[in-house]
Design an enzyme around this catalytic site. Structure first.
Site, PDB file in Angstrom:
ATOM      1  N   GLY A 239       0.754  -1.253   0.000  1.00 16.70           N
ATOM      2  CA  GLY A 239       0.000   0.000   0.000  1.00 16.70           C
ATOM      3  C   GLY A 239       0.776   1.289   0.000  1.00 16.70           C
ATOM      4  CD  GLU A 273       0.492  -9.285   1.424  1.00 13.71           C
ATOM      5  OE1 GLU A 273      -0.387  -8.599   0.873  1.00 13.71           O
ATOM      6  OE2 GLU A 273       0.230 -10.314   2.058  1.00 13.71           O
ATOM      7  N   PRO A 274       4.776  -5.186  -0.587  1.00  7.58           N
ATOM      8  CG  PRO A 274       7.023  -4.565  -0.762  1.00  7.58           C
ATOM      9  CD  PRO A 274       6.112  -5.541  -0.063  1.00  7.58           C
ATOM     10  N   GLY A 275       4.077  -3.493  -3.658  1.00  9.98           N
ATOM     11  CA  GLY A 275       4.044  -3.646  -5.115  1.00  9.98           C
ATOM     12  C   GLY A 275       4.487  -2.343  -5.759  1.00  9.98           C
ATOM     13  NE  ARG A 276       0.226   2.434  -6.112  1.00 11.97           N
ATOM     14  CZ  ARG A 276      -0.853   2.385  -6.908  1.00 11.97           C
ATOM     15  NH1 ARG A 276      -0.826   2.946  -8.094  1.00 11.97           N
ATOM     16  NH2 ARG A 276      -1.963   1.805  -6.493  1.00 11.97           N
ATOM     17  NE  ARG A 312      -2.316   3.061 -11.640  1.00  8.81           N
ATOM     18  CZ  ARG A 312      -2.260   4.271 -11.162  1.00  8.81           C
ATOM     19  NH1 ARG A 312      -1.726   5.245 -11.876  1.00  8.81           N
ATOM     20  NH2 ARG A 312      -2.706   4.536  -9.959  1.00  8.81           N
ATOM     21  CE1 TYR A 316      -8.404   1.573 -10.141  1.00 15.78           C
ATOM     22  CE2 TYR A 316      -6.396   1.842 -11.409  1.00 15.78           C
ATOM     23  CZ  TYR A 316      -7.304   1.029 -10.750  1.00 15.78           C
ATOM     24  OH  TYR A 316      -7.084  -0.316 -10.704  1.00 15.78           O
ATOM     25  CB  CYS A 342     -13.938   2.742 -30.848  1.00 12.37           C
ATOM     26  SG  CYS A 342     -12.961   2.454 -32.304  1.00 12.37           S
ATOM     27  CD  GLU A 343     -14.651   2.155 -24.126  1.00 13.20           C
ATOM     28  OE1 GLU A 343     -14.853   2.836 -23.103  1.00 13.20           O
ATOM     29  OE2 GLU A 343     -14.589   0.926 -24.121  1.00 13.20           O
TER      30      GLU A 343
HETATM   31  N1  LLP Z   1      -1.352  -7.004  -0.927  1.00  9.21           N
HETATM   32  C1  LLP Z   1      -2.644  -7.124  -1.275  1.00  9.21           C
HETATM   33  C2  LLP Z   1      -3.478  -8.100  -0.576  1.00  9.21           C
HETATM   34  C3  LLP Z   1      -3.185  -6.300  -2.286  1.00  9.21           C
HETATM   35  O1  LLP Z   1      -4.469  -6.412  -2.620  1.00  9.21           O
HETATM   36  C4  LLP Z   1      -2.344  -5.362  -2.937  1.00  9.21           C
HETATM   37  C5  LLP Z   1      -2.863  -4.503  -4.004  1.00  9.21           C
HETATM   38  C6  LLP Z   1      -0.983  -5.300  -2.547  1.00  9.21           C
HETATM   39  C7  LLP Z   1      -0.527  -6.136  -1.532  1.00  9.21           C
HETATM   40  C8  LLP Z   1      -0.005  -4.366  -3.185  1.00  9.21           C
HETATM   41  O2  LLP Z   1      -0.351  -3.041  -2.977  1.00  9.21           O
HETATM   42  P1  LLP Z   1       0.664  -1.861  -3.413  1.00  9.21           P
HETATM   43  O3  LLP Z   1       1.889  -1.959  -2.540  1.00  9.21           O
HETATM   44  O4  LLP Z   1       0.990  -2.051  -4.839  1.00  9.21           O
HETATM   45  O5  LLP Z   1      -0.114  -0.620  -3.186  1.00  9.21           O
HETATM   46  N2  LLP Z   1      -4.643  -1.300  -9.990  1.00  9.21           N
HETATM   47  C9  LLP Z   1      -4.581  -0.284  -8.960  1.00  9.21           C
HETATM   48  C10 LLP Z   1      -3.991  -0.802  -7.677  1.00  9.21           C
HETATM   49  C11 LLP Z   1      -4.707  -2.016  -7.137  1.00  9.21           C
HETATM   50  C12 LLP Z   1      -4.111  -2.551  -5.849  1.00  9.21           C
HETATM   51  C13 LLP Z   1      -4.684  -3.880  -5.509  1.00  9.21           C
HETATM   52  N3  LLP Z   1      -4.092  -4.531  -4.375  1.00  9.21           N
HETATM   53  C14 LLP Z   1      -3.812   0.915  -9.502  1.00  9.21           C
HETATM   54  O6  LLP Z   1      -3.363   0.884 -10.640  1.00  9.21           O
HETATM   55  O7  LLP Z   1      -3.680   1.922  -8.807  1.00  9.21           O
END
Ligand code: LLP
Length: 415
Positions: A239, A273-276, A312, A316, A342-343
């Site tokens: 997050g 659980e970092p992603g972004r 995105r 959003y 086409c949108e």
């Molecule tokens: N753990 C769980 C259980 C999650 O559902 C998520 C993201 C993460 C970790 C990773 O979160 P992060 O660190 O990336 O914020 N498609 C959207 C974001 C959807 C996030 C879904 N869950 C966007 O492009 O902003």
């Protein structure tokens, strides 16, 4: 910080001019910097060096095997939400005991796959899932290690589609029902609780929601202790936000400091659980200008990337910075930067001030490394873009551009 920079007015990724890659692979394409990926993972992970922890990269943000391997080689684990992500993770050679399986709707075949693999833990989101998991594990002669994902009812102050820790959201088990669910686990022969989990949302740019969530989870850990239920792993989800425009999210070090402080009397391993925050600013989308159109109310720059490549902005109303790949300075214009789909919802930017562009100019859509390629599709039967990884002076195609052959679905060849 990232490794995309101008040198003599030309945008480079590390030591490679982006024009060179465009000449060789065509447009549009996703481009990642290996150095940025590695550096972001190291900065995040080492910020937690003071405590027992495991950084599980959230595959949904970027799932290319070359990217996953970068983090796995640095000791990382993964957070998966599907059988497909488990398959990718195993192909990237992650150790099964570094995999956590999140998700509100795991299918039986996915439970079976993960049980056979022997993952670290399932983050279970409902009592109904517990019942099924117990049955599946029993049938396979396995024991499922679980954490219950609790919903702490915290407002993460982000876009409503990516808030997950509020009572109205479908995720997790309400904290008031957590203890009874843990007690129910005790009666299940093939399930053992080893952890607790929560994830309150994504693109969070303040520390307080994380601290509030952790405090609520901590209260539960203490209550569970009294019930003789020992929690070894506390998974706080992902997050942490990044800068797309003006946001000033906390540095991973500040984030880690407050979490470490909260964790000190707990005696649990912290899972993150970092992603972004790891991949977001490590990748861009490069596209070419096709046409210019001057309306009476609006001017449009029509480019060859579209909402199928990067959804995105459409989904959003997300802001993605856009820069010319060759910046000659000069006059600016205010335009909508749109794709061929086409949108009217197909745009990368609206009312955006940018240096005047002309057909064949290249643009770089910045901060597209997270939820860019992974959310792309074949809408309008557009083959998906390739992914390129730069490392120093070299670049590698880590996923080929799809071809029309990849679109040949629906009618068997023999008919
Ligand atoms: N753990 C769980 C259980 C999650 O559902 C998520 C993201 C993460 C970790 C990773 O979160 P992060 O660190 O990336 O914020 N498609 C959207 C974001 C959807 C996030 C879904 N869950 C966007 O492009 O902003």
């Amino acid at each position: 910080m990232h490794d995309f920079h101008y040198y003599q007015n030309e945008l480079y990724c590390e030591e490679v001019p982006i024009t060179k890659i465009a000449d060789e692979v065509g447009t549009p394409f996703y481009l990642y910097s290996f150095h940025t990926l590695e550096n972001h993972f190291k900065v995040f992970d080492s910020a937690f060096d003071g405590i027992d922890h495991l950084t599980c990269f959230s595959i949904k943000a970027a799932s290319n095997l070359a990217i996953l391997k970068t983090f796995i080689n640095l000791g990382g684990g993964v957070d998966i939400v599907s059988g497909g992500e488990l398959f990718r993770a195993l192909n990237a050679n992650v150790a099964p005991n570094k995999i956590v399986f999140s998700g509100v709707g795991k299918q039986i075949k996915e439970l079976e796959y993960a049980l056979t693999t022997g993952i670290l833990m399932f983050n279970v989101e409902s009592s109904s899932e517990l019942t099924i998991l117990n049955q599946v594990a029993g049938r396979l002669g396995k024991k499922a290690h679980i954490a219950l994902r609790v919903n702490p009812h915290i407002d993460p102050k982000t876009h409503p589609y990516i808030s997950t820790g509020l009572k109205k959201n479908k995720f997790g088990i309400e904290t008031t029902q957590a203890i009874e669910n843990y007690q129910a686990v005790k009666k299940l022969e093939h399930v053992e609780s080893i952890g607790i989990d929560c994830h309150i949302g994504s693109q969070i740019t303040e520390l307080s929601p994380f601290v509030e969530a952790l405090r609520k989870v901590k209260e539960l850990v203490q209550l569970l202790k009294k019930e003789n239920i020992e929690i070894k792993y506390l998974d706080l989800g992902g997050g942490l936000g990044i800068t797309y425009q003006q946001e000033q999210p906390p540095h991973p070090k500040e984030y880690a400091e407050v979490l470490i402080e909260e964790m000190k009397d707990l005696n649990c391993t912290l899972i993150l659980e970092p992603g972004r925050v790891i991949v977001g600013n490590a990748g861009i989308l490069v596209s070419k200008v096709l046409y210019l159109k001057q309306g009476t109310e609006k001017s449009f720059v029509i480019v060859d990337a579209a909402m199928n490549d990067l959804i995105r902005p459409s989904l959003y109303a997300a802001f993605q910075a856009i820069q010319p790949v060759v910046n000659t300075g000069g006059e600016e214009m205010v335009v909508d930067i749109v794709g061929p789909i086409c949108e009217s919802g197909d745009f990368l930017a609206q009312d955006r001030k940018i240096t005047c562009l002309k057909p064949n100019d290249l643009i770089a859509v910045m901060s597209a490394g997270a939820y860019g390629f992974t959310m792309s599709s074949n809408y309008n039967s557009r083959p998906r873009a390739p992914e390129i990884l730069v490392r120093g002076k070299e670049f590698h195609v880590i996923r080929e551009r799809e071809s029309y052959g990849d679109l040949k679905t629906g009618i068997p060849d023999s008919e």
